[in-house]
Design a protein around this motif. Sequence first.
Motif, mmCIF file in Angstrom:
data_model
loop_
_atom_site.group_PDB
_atom_site.id
_atom_site.type_symbol
_atom_site.label_atom_id
_atom_site.label_comp_id
_atom_site.label_asym_id
_atom_site.label_seq_id
_atom_site.Cartn_x
_atom_site.Cartn_y
_atom_site.Cartn_z
ATOM 1 N N ILE A 1 -51.512 -35.114 6.151
ATOM 2 C CA ILE A 1 -50.246 -35.777 5.846
ATOM 3 C C ILE A 1 -49.310 -35.787 7.042
ATOM 4 O O ILE A 1 -48.654 -36.789 7.343
ATOM 5 C CB ILE A 1 -49.564 -35.094 4.641
ATOM 6 C CG1 ILE A 1 -50.416 -35.247 3.387
ATOM 7 C CG2 ILE A 1 -48.173 -35.674 4.403
ATOM 8 C CD1 ILE A 1 -49.869 -34.513 2.186
ATOM 9 N N TYR A 2 -49.235 -34.653 7.749
ATOM 10 C CA TYR A 2 -48.311 -34.527 8.883
ATOM 11 C C TYR A 2 -49.101 -34.468 10.192
ATOM 12 O O TYR A 2 -48.831 -33.650 11.062
ATOM 13 C CB TYR A 2 -47.441 -33.278 8.717
ATOM 14 C CG TYR A 2 -46.769 -33.202 7.365
ATOM 15 C CD1 TYR A 2 -47.215 -32.327 6.387
ATOM 16 C CD2 TYR A 2 -45.700 -34.039 7.064
ATOM 17 C CE1 TYR A 2 -46.617 -32.276 5.131
ATOM 18 C CE2 TYR A 2 -45.091 -33.997 5.816
ATOM 19 C CZ TYR A 2 -45.555 -33.116 4.854
ATOM 20 O OH TYR A 2 -44.963 -33.068 3.619
ATOM 21 N N HIS A 3 -50.072 -35.366 10.298
ATOM 22 C CA HIS A 3 -51.037 -35.292 11.397
ATOM 23 C C HIS A 3 -50.412 -35.401 12.777
ATOM 24 O O HIS A 3 -50.951 -34.880 13.749
ATOM 25 C CB HIS A 3 -52.088 -36.391 11.239
ATOM 26 C CG HIS A 3 -51.502 -37.772 11.099
ATOM 27 N ND1 HIS A 3 -51.200 -38.562 12.172
ATOM 28 C CD2 HIS A 3 -51.139 -38.483 9.998
ATOM 29 C CE1 HIS A 3 -50.701 -39.710 11.753
ATOM 30 N NE2 HIS A 3 -50.644 -39.695 10.439
ATOM 31 N N ASP A 4 -49.251 -36.064 12.892
ATOM 32 C CA ASP A 4 -48.700 -36.289 14.232
ATOM 33 C C ASP A 4 -47.759 -35.179 14.701
ATOM 34 O O ASP A 4 -47.405 -35.144 15.876
ATOM 35 C CB ASP A 4 -47.998 -37.647 14.313
ATOM 36 C CG ASP A 4 -47.010 -37.853 13.178
ATOM 37 O OD1 ASP A 4 -46.554 -38.980 13.012
ATOM 38 O OD2 ASP A 4 -46.708 -36.877 12.477
ATOM 39 N N ASP A 5 -47.344 -34.283 13.796
ATOM 40 C CA ASP A 5 -46.470 -33.193 14.268
ATOM 41 C C ASP A 5 -46.660 -31.901 13.483
ATOM 42 O O ASP A 5 -45.748 -31.078 13.416
ATOM 43 C CB ASP A 5 -45.002 -33.625 14.241
ATOM 44 C CG ASP A 5 -44.460 -33.804 12.822
ATOM 45 O OD1 ASP A 5 -45.270 -33.924 11.889
ATOM 46 O OD2 ASP A 5 -43.221 -33.833 12.672
ATOM 47 N N TYR A 6 -47.861 -31.696 12.908
ATOM 48 C CA TYR A 6 -48.055 -30.464 12.128
ATOM 49 C C TYR A 6 -47.940 -29.191 12.953
ATOM 50 O O TYR A 6 -47.527 -28.158 12.405
ATOM 51 C CB TYR A 6 -49.387 -30.493 11.361
ATOM 52 C CG TYR A 6 -50.628 -30.454 12.217
ATOM 53 C CD1 TYR A 6 -51.287 -31.627 12.582
ATOM 54 C CD2 TYR A 6 -51.152 -29.251 12.664
ATOM 55 C CE1 TYR A 6 -52.413 -31.606 13.367
ATOM 56 C CE2 TYR A 6 -52.289 -29.223 13.455
ATOM 57 C CZ TYR A 6 -52.917 -30.402 13.801
ATOM 58 O OH TYR A 6 -54.039 -30.369 14.573
ATOM 59 N N PRO A 7 -48.230 -29.180 14.269
ATOM 60 C CA PRO A 7 -48.015 -27.916 15.008
ATOM 61 C C PRO A 7 -46.551 -27.475 14.988
ATOM 62 O O PRO A 7 -46.250 -26.287 14.900
ATOM 63 C CB PRO A 7 -48.488 -28.250 16.426
ATOM 64 C CG PRO A 7 -49.469 -29.365 16.245
ATOM 65 C CD PRO A 7 -48.894 -30.190 15.130
ATOM 66 N N ARG A 8 -45.634 -28.437 15.064
ATOM 67 C CA ARG A 8 -44.210 -28.102 15.036
ATOM 68 C C ARG A 8 -43.793 -27.569 13.670
ATOM 69 O O ARG A 8 -42.971 -26.647 13.567
ATOM 70 C CB ARG A 8 -43.381 -29.342 15.383
ATOM 71 C CG ARG A 8 -41.873 -29.117 15.366
ATOM 72 C CD ARG A 8 -41.118 -30.412 15.620
ATOM 73 N NE ARG A 8 -41.348 -31.387 14.577
ATOM 74 C CZ ARG A 8 -40.702 -31.396 13.403
ATOM 75 N NH1 ARG A 8 -39.816 -30.453 13.136
ATOM 76 N NH2 ARG A 8 -40.954 -32.314 12.509
ATOM 77 N N ARG A 9 -44.366 -28.126 12.609
ATOM 78 C CA ARG A 9 -44.006 -27.723 11.256
ATOM 79 C C ARG A 9 -44.615 -26.379 10.871
ATOM 80 O O ARG A 9 -44.142 -25.729 9.942
ATOM 81 C CB ARG A 9 -44.460 -28.786 10.255
ATOM 82 C CG ARG A 9 -43.761 -30.130 10.392
ATOM 83 C CD ARG A 9 -44.393 -31.160 9.456
ATOM 84 N NE ARG A 9 -43.773 -32.471 9.579
ATOM 85 C CZ ARG A 9 -42.862 -32.945 8.738
ATOM 86 N NH1 ARG A 9 -42.456 -32.209 7.727
ATOM 87 N NH2 ARG A 9 -42.349 -34.142 8.907
ATOM 88 N N ARG A 10 -45.672 -25.971 11.553
ATOM 89 C CA ARG A 10 -46.424 -24.786 11.145
ATOM 90 C C ARG A 10 -45.554 -23.534 11.115
ATOM 91 O O ARG A 10 -45.729 -22.663 10.262
ATOM 92 C CB ARG A 10 -47.601 -24.582 12.114
ATOM 93 C CG ARG A 10 -48.441 -23.342 11.840
ATOM 94 C CD ARG A 10 -49.221 -23.481 10.557
ATOM 95 N NE ARG A 10 -49.396 -22.201 9.907
ATOM 96 C CZ ARG A 10 -50.313 -21.959 8.977
ATOM 97 N NH1 ARG A 10 -51.126 -22.915 8.590
ATOM 98 N NH2 ARG A 10 -50.408 -20.783 8.421
ATOM 99 N N LYS A 11 -44.611 -23.417 12.024
ATOM 100 C CA LYS A 11 -43.795 -22.203 12.074
ATOM 101 C C LYS A 11 -42.965 -22.020 10.806
ATOM 102 O O LYS A 11 -42.680 -20.899 10.402
ATOM 103 C CB LYS A 11 -42.882 -22.217 13.302
ATOM 104 C CG LYS A 11 -41.882 -23.359 13.364
ATOM 105 C CD LYS A 11 -41.054 -23.253 14.637
ATOM 106 C CE LYS A 11 -40.034 -24.386 14.748
ATOM 107 N NZ LYS A 11 -40.670 -25.696 14.925
#
Length: 742
Positions: free
Chosen positions: A509-519
């Motif tokens: 779903i958040y494929h383009d910015d999931y690393p940023r959201r992970r925190k």
Amino acid sequence: MQQTLFSMNKKAVSPSSANRISRMELNEAQYEAVTTVAGAVLVIAGAGSGKTRTLVYRLAHLVEQGIEPEKILLLTFTRKAAQEMLQRASVLLDDSCRRVMGGTFHAVANLLLRRYCRHLGYEPNFTIIDQSDAEGIVNLLKSSLNLGGANKRFPSKRVIISILSKSVNKGLSIEALIEEEYGHIHDFLDDLLIINKHYHKFKLEHGLMDYDDLLVNWRKVLTEVPEVLTELAGRFSHIMVDEYQDTNPIQADIVRLMASAHNNVMVVGDDSQSIYSFRGADFRNIMDFPKLFPQSKIIRLEENYRSTQRILDVTNAIIERAQEKFTKTLFTKIEGGDKPCIHGPRDESMQARYVADKIVALRDEGVALDEIAVLFRSGFHSYKLELELANRQIEFEKRGGLKLTESAHIKDVLSYLRVVTNPSDNLSWNRILLQLDKIGPKTAQNILGSIKNVDDPLAALAEYPAKKSWGKGLHELLALQKALRQPGLRMAGMFELVMDYYQPVFERIYHDDYPRRRKDLDQLGSIIAGYDDLQAFLDDTSLDPPQSVTELMPGAGRLILSTIHSAKGLEWDTVFIINLANGKFPSAQAILPQQREEERRLLYVAATRARKRLFFLYPREVMGYGSYGSQGGGISPFLEEIPHGLIQTTEVRKSWQISPTAYGIDDPHEETTGFGIPAIPKSKVGQSLSQDELKPGMRVRHPFFGEGKVERVAGARSFDIYFQRHGRKTLHLDYAKLEIIG
């Protein structure tokens, strides 16, 4: 954009009177800055040192000395700052100051481009578009160019515009930016380059400029049209720039070009407060100003009018270890005050209780809540405290970052848990059903209709005649719900089950910015782990601080919770800085030396917000989840460097002692900080690999980037490493926790 020329109608005073005021109300360094009229001047203005007063008096002094107001250009970063300076100068001297051109870089760019944009192919009636307009254009281009599509996980319009804007403001090519920050969408690089080309073409053809274009085109007309450069450089004989440490490469170029005919330029700023690199601000601009203008004069404003000396002693100690800086030592005539305090509670829950207890005590002593601020590095660092304050009915306002339940990915996870306690929660069911592949709104509504008014929604869902295309997904969702209902399952276990299921959904779903959201998800896991009851957790996270704030009596003071970035330029009597734990401050993602140096400056900015009382807090135990793994917590290395004589400890000092094994120290008696806490040997910062241990071709593992391959030696103890999901990174062995795996 509105023209930023400000009209003043204030009572004038005579030049001689203005001169007497200058001598009476300025200290020696300020007076030197005000009266240095010719040549390039760099004013290093320490926190709270009266830089605005200095700019105001210099503006008035220039006019008093016979410089025509129309020949003065004042560049700021907010419209409010420019208005305030011009108004104060008008009161100080006379209303001729209204004829000074003053405003933000973007506002002045707009004003000048209306006259000179024809040189770039634009008409003077060009339209300035906002981010929403820009995203609409990108969507149109994606469709017309046949990019994206239902089965292609193309970056969203928001992320695309963010990439295009960052490329401009950081002075990086799109290729370099993708490699540096967006490695996980590297496969779309060629498509993004195509979109960028057509985006600029579309704007030009339709007479449109976005916010970044204003700066780009201002610089472009100066560099490509010699007669414009000659005219503008001659038109403004004196240039003044506020907050120069926040300029990006384009703005620094504009200042250089505009001053090229005379070099009469004064820039004011503080290298120690350069904290906006994520917006494109370049620390090198202020550091390299003396090289850009070799005959420049450097003036340091070091007298502080905000804080007590005891607070300044600590802030001086924090910034003293900076690798590169303009040396300055802040001092003040303000007497008294307590030494700043460092406290290390067991965990974030105890930290929240400690802060809340102190706030209540201060309030009972008569300190207004709006004179107290709690500062943190990232918005999600305050979640535990928000819950504690809400439970105690302490009124607060949060600035910067999102509330816990405002992020879509957090709402997703909460929905899986809410249907455990309330199987009839159709709102949460609808959210998680729509995350299943091949299920749209109509199908989700049909499914929800089948469980309406039934005693056992889970059983009804299990019997629903699912289609082959999405039946497997529904079965897996029901299996998760069944697992979450196991007797005796602890909260941490529930979170792990949800994350095991949600991770592939999250990345899709958040494929383009999931690393940023992970925190955010990692932080949610930390909060969940502190609860024993699911319903209690859900009740607490359902609290809505903004709702309670709107119900307050008009004018009622509120405690301020703020990210440090949002707090810059503000001040309070009492400041708490929380979550100063190793791995959180500096951030675990601050891998490169320049990133860690900005983290140090961030702490300096936070500490210099305090007038009378300053508290540093770090949880000794910090639980982490997901890609970051378990975090040991413990004191930030920046706090360890503060001499123990400058701060006070707490009555529970023995309880903050940290086990030596937390830092891998065999003998805790070898070296300790002033707090009785084992110091971190420099060799133990990050993974203590030697330069000879890493070779090109080796496979390594990083706690955030995952597995990667060493490509080449990039410098002294630095290597270029390619990570499959994040692209190429240059990592320094003193900071990157690398593990050789093959």
